[in-house]
Design an enzyme around this catalytic site. Structure first.
Site, short mmCIF file in Angstrom:
data_model
loop_
_atom_site.label_atom_id
_atom_site.label_comp_id
_atom_site.label_asym_id
_atom_site.label_seq_id
_atom_site.Cartn_x
_atom_site.Cartn_y
_atom_site.Cartn_z
N CYS A 1 0.81 -0.98 0.21
CA CYS A 1 -0.18 0.00 -0.07
C CYS A 1 0.61 1.34 -0.06
CB CYS A 1 -1.14 -0.19 1.04
SG CYS A 1 0.03 -0.20 2.69
N HIS B 1 -2.72 6.59 4.67
CA HIS B 1 -1.25 6.55 4.87
C HIS B 1 -0.69 7.92 4.45
CE1 HIS B 1 -1.43 2.42 6.37
NE2 HIS B 1 -0.69 2.25 5.42
#
Length: 343
Positions: A128, A248
């Site tokens: 990711c 994130h």
């Protein structure tokens, strides 16, 4: 439009549930849909698009007649992905099992779609954090090539699954109510020692490997080299878990091989599909995880020159790691294959 028989492995988890949301949102052309999981989750009912689906235990024969298999991740990929491919499915796998296999394409569709056609039944979805980073790097790389990258990540607890989310919630409540804090999940449930994440930062994601880098840090380094097919780029990473639920964030310092001003960088980034530039210091405009969660795009801001090197840039990048960092990227790979008659 032709429709496809689709299987989702790990349908009850966070990424599996995101697959279902995105299939409905994007009107993905499925005919039959199989929801698969471990023996523990088999038998559960999931209501999806007006119909009840019974979650089945995943076995090799689960993939008979399946054309597209979306794997949410986990160690089971190593066993079942080759079995699904043998039965004629194209597997798009979100685990780390095949990412560095030279026979398996590692793909972000906006960045290296040409790799898809080389698949042999399995296509790997990158980590990711890597996906979020290379989305911001690609237009800059094309404009001036990249000599060196220094990246520090600020990764949400949902990267550790539902258990990470629950642990942060429970710990915040304990601190506020002045009760003892329990830590059982982070940095990783498999590690012998755990730390409080509430009101704290953990500079370890996954286990330590070579030269005291974590596995997460090495994923970002190795996967970026493979995606760009450029092993000359110097890359160093520090990955940190932060007390944020979702999305994130990454601070990226880039040393280029040639001139590219911040304004030119903003222009090429703003034209790149899947990237939104949010950068206006006068208006205090920059990406934040709270406001990028549940978004499909990667957001870039704080774009400015690094004057300590001849051609340097700093940028701040934020993206929803469950969407673009996982489920959306995998679904986009399938969509690309359908659009280009590769399946």
């Amino acid at each position: 439009m032709k429709k496809y028989n689709v299987a989702i492995l790990g349908a009850t988890g966070a990424v599996g549930q995101e697959f279902l949301k995105l299939i409905e949102e994007r009107n993905f052309p499925f005919n039959e849909l199989k929801l698969l999981a471990s023996e523990r989750s088999a038998g559960k009912t999931i209501f999806f698009m007006g119909k009840d689906y019974i979650v089945e235990e995943a076995t090799p024969d689960s993939f008979n007649g399946v054309q597209i298999a979306l794997f949410a991740g986990g160690s089971i990929s190593k066993t079942l992905a080759p079995e699904a491919a043998k039965r004629g499915a194209v597997v798009i796998d979100n685990s780390s099992a095949f990412r560095m296999d030279p026979e398996v394409p590692l793909v972000v569709p906006e960045v290296n779609p040409e790799a898809i056609k080389n698949h042999k039944g399995i296509i790997a979805n990158p980590n990711c954090s890597t996906i979020i980073m290379v989305m911001a790097l690609k237009p800059v790389y094309d404009a001036a090539k990249i000599k060196r990258i220094v990246v520090s990540t600020y990764q949400a607890v949902s990267g550790a699954g539902k258990e990470g989310i629950d642990e942060l919630t429970d710990q915040v409540k304990s601190v506020v109510e002045n009760r003892p804090v329990e830590a059982n999940i982070l940095p990783s449930a498999s590690l012998p020692k755990h730390y409080q994440i509430a009101f704290n930062l953990l500079p370890q994601i996954d286990v330590f490997v070579e030269e005291d880098y974590t596995k997460e840090e090495m994923k970002m380094i190795n996967e970026t080299h493979k995606i760009f097919n450029d092993y000359t780029i110097g890359i160093t990473a520090t990955t940190v878990r932060v007390p944020v639920y979702r999305s994130h964030s990454e601070s990226i310092n880039i040393e280029l091989n040639g001139p590219l001003s911040p304004e030119e960088a903003k222009q090429v980034l703003s034209k790149f599909p899947g990237v939104i530039v949010q950068d206006n210091p006068a208006e205090m405009l920059y990406p934040m995880p709270l406001y990028t969660s549940d978004s499909n795009e990667v957001f870039v801001g704080r774009i400015r020159a690094d004057k300590t090197v001849p051609y340097g840039l700093n940028m701040w990048v934020v993206g929803d790691q469950i969407r673009k960092g996982a489920a959306l990227n995998a679904l986009q790979i399938a969509e690309y294959m359908i659009e280009h008659n590769l399946i």
